[in-house]
Structures are given as C-alpha cells and as structure tokens.
Design a protein around this motif. Structure first.
Motif, short mmCIF file in Angstrom:
data_model
loop_
_atom_site.label_atom_id
_atom_site.label_comp_id
_atom_site.label_asym_id
_atom_site.label_seq_id
_atom_site.Cartn_x
_atom_site.Cartn_y
_atom_site.Cartn_z
N SER A 101 80.98 -6.09 15.10
CA SER A 101 81.14 -7.33 14.80
C SER A 101 80.81 -8.54 14.89
O SER A 101 80.71 -8.85 16.11
N PRO A 102 81.05 -9.40 14.44
CA PRO A 102 80.59 -10.52 14.49
C PRO A 102 81.37 -11.08 16.20
O PRO A 102 82.50 -10.61 15.78
N LYS A 103 80.85 -12.19 16.32
CA LYS A 103 81.74 -12.37 18.31
C LYS A 103 82.83 -13.62 17.34
O LYS A 103 83.48 -13.67 18.27
N SER A 104 82.91 -13.91 16.65
CA SER A 104 83.94 -15.39 15.83
C SER A 104 83.64 -15.19 14.75
O SER A 104 82.82 -14.51 13.56
N THR A 105 84.61 -15.90 13.89
CA THR A 105 84.58 -16.33 12.47
C THR A 105 83.33 -17.38 11.73
O THR A 105 83.18 -17.55 10.87
N ASP A 106 83.22 -17.41 12.86
CA ASP A 106 81.74 -18.94 13.14
C ASP A 106 80.77 -18.32 11.78
O ASP A 106 80.39 -17.61 11.73
N VAL A 107 79.82 -18.88 11.04
CA VAL A 107 79.28 -18.65 10.28
C VAL A 107 77.99 -17.76 10.76
O VAL A 107 77.60 -17.13 9.80
N LYS A 108 77.65 -19.07 11.57
CA LYS A 108 76.67 -18.72 12.02
C LYS A 108 76.25 -17.19 13.49
O LYS A 108 75.47 -16.55 12.82
N ASP A 109 77.99 -17.01 13.54
CA ASP A 109 77.71 -15.62 14.16
C ASP A 109 78.34 -14.46 13.48
O ASP A 109 77.41 -13.95 13.37
N VAL A 110 77.86 -15.20 12.01
CA VAL A 110 78.47 -14.00 11.09
C VAL A 110 77.27 -13.74 10.58
O VAL A 110 76.51 -12.81 10.06
N LYS A 111 76.31 -14.69 10.26
CA LYS A 111 75.25 -14.47 9.32
C LYS A 111 74.59 -13.95 11.04
O LYS A 111 73.02 -12.75 10.51
N ASP A 112 74.15 -14.04 12.16
CA ASP A 112 73.53 -13.51 12.80
C ASP A 112 73.96 -12.13 12.97
O ASP A 112 73.22 -10.62 13.50
N TYR A 113 75.53 -11.61 12.94
CA TYR A 113 75.64 -10.21 12.77
C TYR A 113 75.36 -9.55 11.67
O TYR A 113 74.36 -8.79 11.89
N LEU A 114 74.74 -10.39 11.04
CA LEU A 114 74.50 -9.58 9.12
C LEU A 114 73.15 -9.46 9.49
O LEU A 114 72.70 -8.09 8.90
N ASP A 115 72.67 -10.30 9.74
CA ASP A 115 71.17 -10.18 9.73
C ASP A 115 71.15 -8.81 10.93
O ASP A 115 69.86 -7.96 10.53
N GLU A 116 70.96 -8.14 11.90
CA GLU A 116 70.84 -7.35 13.17
C GLU A 116 71.51 -5.82 12.08
O GLU A 116 70.92 -5.47 12.05
N PHE A 117 72.72 -6.21 11.45
CA PHE A 117 72.83 -5.11 10.46
C PHE A 117 72.13 -4.69 9.31
O PHE A 117 71.79 -3.65 9.55
N LEU A 118 71.68 -5.82 9.07
CA LEU A 118 71.20 -5.39 7.74
C LEU A 118 70.06 -5.14 7.63
O LEU A 118 69.16 -4.27 6.71
N MET A 119 69.33 -5.43 8.87
CA MET A 119 67.57 -5.34 9.56
C MET A 119 67.44 -4.14 9.81
O MET A 119 66.41 -3.81 10.10
N ASP A 120 68.60 -3.34 10.47
CA ASP A 120 68.10 -2.04 10.54
C ASP A 120 68.19 -1.15 9.09
O ASP A 120 68.35 -0.95 8.46
N GLU A 121 66.96 -0.69 9.57
CA GLU A 121 65.94 0.52 8.71
C GLU A 121 67.02 1.19 8.27
O GLU A 121 66.59 2.17 6.85
N LYS A 122 67.76 1.67 9.31
CA LYS A 122 68.81 2.86 8.48
C LYS A 122 69.54 2.18 7.94
O LYS A 122 70.37 3.43 7.14
N VAL A 123 69.88 1.40 7.71
CA VAL A 123 71.40 0.84 6.39
C VAL A 123 70.54 0.37 5.44
O VAL A 123 70.76 0.73 4.33
N ILE A 124 69.50 -0.48 5.39
CA ILE A 124 68.51 -1.06 4.29
C ILE A 124 67.14 0.06 4.99
O ILE A 124 66.74 -0.78 5.20
N ASP A 125 66.87 1.08 3.87
CA ASP A 125 66.09 1.76 3.88
C ASP A 125 63.81 1.14 3.01
O ASP A 125 63.64 2.14 2.94
N TYR A 126 64.38 -0.03 3.40
CA TYR A 126 63.08 -0.87 2.46
C TYR A 126 62.27 -1.04 3.87
O TYR A 126 62.49 -0.85 4.34
N ARG A 127 60.57 -0.84 2.98
CA ARG A 127 59.25 -1.35 4.07
C ARG A 127 60.04 -2.81 4.81
O ARG A 127 61.26 -3.64 3.53
N TRP A 128 59.77 -3.39 6.09
CA TRP A 128 60.29 -4.54 7.07
C TRP A 128 60.04 -5.31 5.65
O TRP A 128 60.94 -6.04 6.00
#
Length: 344
Positions: free
Chosen positions: A18-45
């Motif tokens: 989960s994001p560490k807070s509801t601050d937009v920057k923290d949510v962005k950091d979390y989504l970046d790590e989550f969605l850049m996982d090749e097992k989540v979105i399995d496109y070429r890098w």
C-alpha cells in the motif's frame, strides 16, 4: 519463547502492499513500483514504461489518492493495519518469530526477511496471502523473495506456502465467515474476484492445456494448478456447497480491470449495473481473492459497487468483509505455515 528445535525457524507473511500515505507523491511511487512489475503488466519494458510512466502516472495517482482517503484509518492503510493485526494474532499461537513484508512499498520483503535474520532465523516459511495462484500475485511474490534471498541472504532457506484455494481448512473458515454475515433474505450472493487479463491465464499454464471456459468447470485438467480462473470458480463452488446455497443464488464476476486489453468476464461493475433490472433487489457480495480488506474491497466494491447497484434498481447492498483477522483464518495460516516449517 521459541522451543530449541524451532530456534532457527520463522514465518514471513507477505501481502500486496500500500502507499505509505494518501499524499499524491506517495501514491505515485507505489503505483510506479506496482504497475512496472512485469508480472502485473507483462509488456516489454519499453512499452510498459511508456504506458505506466508516460500515461497512467500522469493522471491516476491523484484519482487514486482521493480514493485512498475514503478508506484510510487513523492507524494508516487498511491493508497494512489488518496485515499487522494478522501477524500479531499468529504470533500469539505459534512458537517461532513471525515477520511481515509487502510485495510493493514498505515493509518490503527484504525488510521482513532482515528482521527475521536479525533474530537468528535461517529457515523461513513464506506465506503469500493469496488463496488463488496468479502471475501477478503468488508468482511475483515468490520471484521477488528469491531475488532478494539470492542477493542479500544467500545462506537462508525459504519454503513457500502454495495456493490454498481448495484446502478444506480454508474453505471452512471462509464459508463460516460468509455464512455468519449473509442476510437470510438475500436474493443473490455475488463472488467478486480481482480480474486479470485473459492472456495471463494462458501465459502461466506450463501444461498448455487450458481452454478457458471449456476446462474451468472440470476437476481433472492439469492446468488447474496454475489457472486463476478455475481456482476462483472452485472456491465459489466449494463455499456454495459448504453453505448449502442454491446454484441460482450464487454468481461469479471479476473486478478491477485496467486498460483496454480483454480481461476475464463477466465484469463486476457491468454486472452490478444490470442486476436490479433482472429482479435482484437484495444483493450480498464478497471478495475472496483478498484475505484483507483494502482499497479494492472497501472503496471499489462497498462504495462504488453499492452506488452502481442501487442506481440500477437495487434496494439493499450488503458487503461481506474479507477474513482479515478472523480467528479461524488465523488458525488456517498457522496450519499452512507449520506444514512447511516441518519440511525443513
């Protein structure tokens, strides 16, 4: 105190994160790590980066931050808080140290392993907190844990608890939890599972025997060990049988799709929109892809889903919580963990 025979063993629970807070920057950091996982979105890098960092992260963090604010508690993220409570409850009934890690953000899997290692642990049973198998859940947790182990902790051993979707102890706990909260006068019980792109089902099938609709209802297809869709339907059927519910009063749908790819159907939101017109006025809904309530259950289903259903002609919407820190569920985790601990 741990017994002498268990003094090198420990348990690590791993949930989504989960994001560490509801601050937009923290949510962005979390989504970046989550969605850049090749097992989540399995496109070429390069294509994944263009989609995630070039498009999604330009707009989604602000919207997601607002959604997180609606479910955030005084203690923090519901998923993190519930996971910590589960850790504490489990620690009370086992005689080895229990750690906690998240696949994304903090406490990370590395942090969780380090805390156990600092206590002298050299043999870890890792429990991915997902009942069903998917490349974006169980598989990515194991891959990440192995990456961390090889890089930072080459001398420790890890045993992994496998998906437990069809284990009787789990089904008993889930059915009991649902049965206690299911209104007597419900019209329909909807099982809403987190969706995945259809291609993930085929991609994670090493047997190459999955034909989606044609094999999910069978009990003997070799792909079922890896088939998320089959495992979702199996959980539903086992719970339905355990509770003695009529088949016509139980429905499976899939939520949380992202992008324009074809995801597993039927979709939860589209289904909710039309139930009222079909005469379903009193709906109960549960989300067994999750063991801990989180944004996808507390906001997407119990807030947005309720609004969709009522706007479409429904009259009553009952969200049935996840297992969270239910005593029977804690005991399930204990049994699953100790089975693997005994294998060292």
């Amino acid at each position: 105190m741990p017994s002498q025979s268990n003094n090198k063993k420990g348990i690590l629970l791993v949930n989504l994160g989960s994001p560490k807070s509801t601050d937009v920057k923290d949510v962005k950091d979390y989504l970046d790590e989550f969605l850049m996982d090749e097992k989540v979105i399995d496109y070429r890098w390069i294509f994944r980066a263009l989609l995630v960092q070039g498009i999604i992260l330009k707009t989604r963090p602000k919207k997601s931050a607002e959604a997180y604010k609606t479910v955030w508690t005084d203690e923090g993220s519901p998923l993190i808080v519930i996971s910590k409570h589960l850790q504490q409850r489990l620690q009370e009934i086992v005689d080895v140290p229990v750690g906690l890690g998240m696949r994304y953000a903090e406490p990370s899997i590395q942090t969780g392993i380090q805390e156990l290692v600092d206590k002298g642990i050299t043999e870890i049973t890792l429990v991915p907190l997902y009942p069903q198998y998917a490349m974006s859940t169980t598989e990515t947790v194991i891959d990440k844990a192995e990456e961390v182990r090889l890089k930072f902790f080459p001398d420790i051993k890890i045993n992994y608890v496998q998906p437990f979707y069809n284990r009787e102890i789990y089904i008993d706990a889930l059915a009991k939890s649902i049965g206690e909260k299911l209104p007597a006068d419900y019209d329909l019980l909807q099982f809403s599972y987190h969706g995945v792109p259809e291609r993930h089902i085929y991609k994670t099938d090493p047997t190459k025997t999955c034909s989606m609709d044609n094999c999910c209802q069978k009990d003997d297809n070799p792909s079922h060990k890896y088939c998320y869709r089959h495992q979702c339907y199996k959980v539903t059927e086992l719970v339905r049988e355990k509770l003695g519910l009529p088949k016509e009063k139980v429905l499976v749908t899939f939520q949380s799709r992202l992008g324009k790819d074809k995801w597993m159907e039927p979709y939860t939101d589209a289904t909710l929109e039309g139930l009222g017109k079909k005469g379903i006025k009193k709906l109960a809904i549960v989300c067994p892809a999750f063991v801990s309530d989180c944004l996808e259950t507390l906001e997407e289903i119990s807030v947005e889903g309720k609004e969709i259903f009522l706007h479409g002609g429904g009259e009553r919407f009952d969200y049935i919580p996840c297992l969270n820190e239910d005593a029977n569920w804690v005991n399930v985790v204990k049994i699953l963990s100790e089975e693997k601990l005994s294998q060292f």
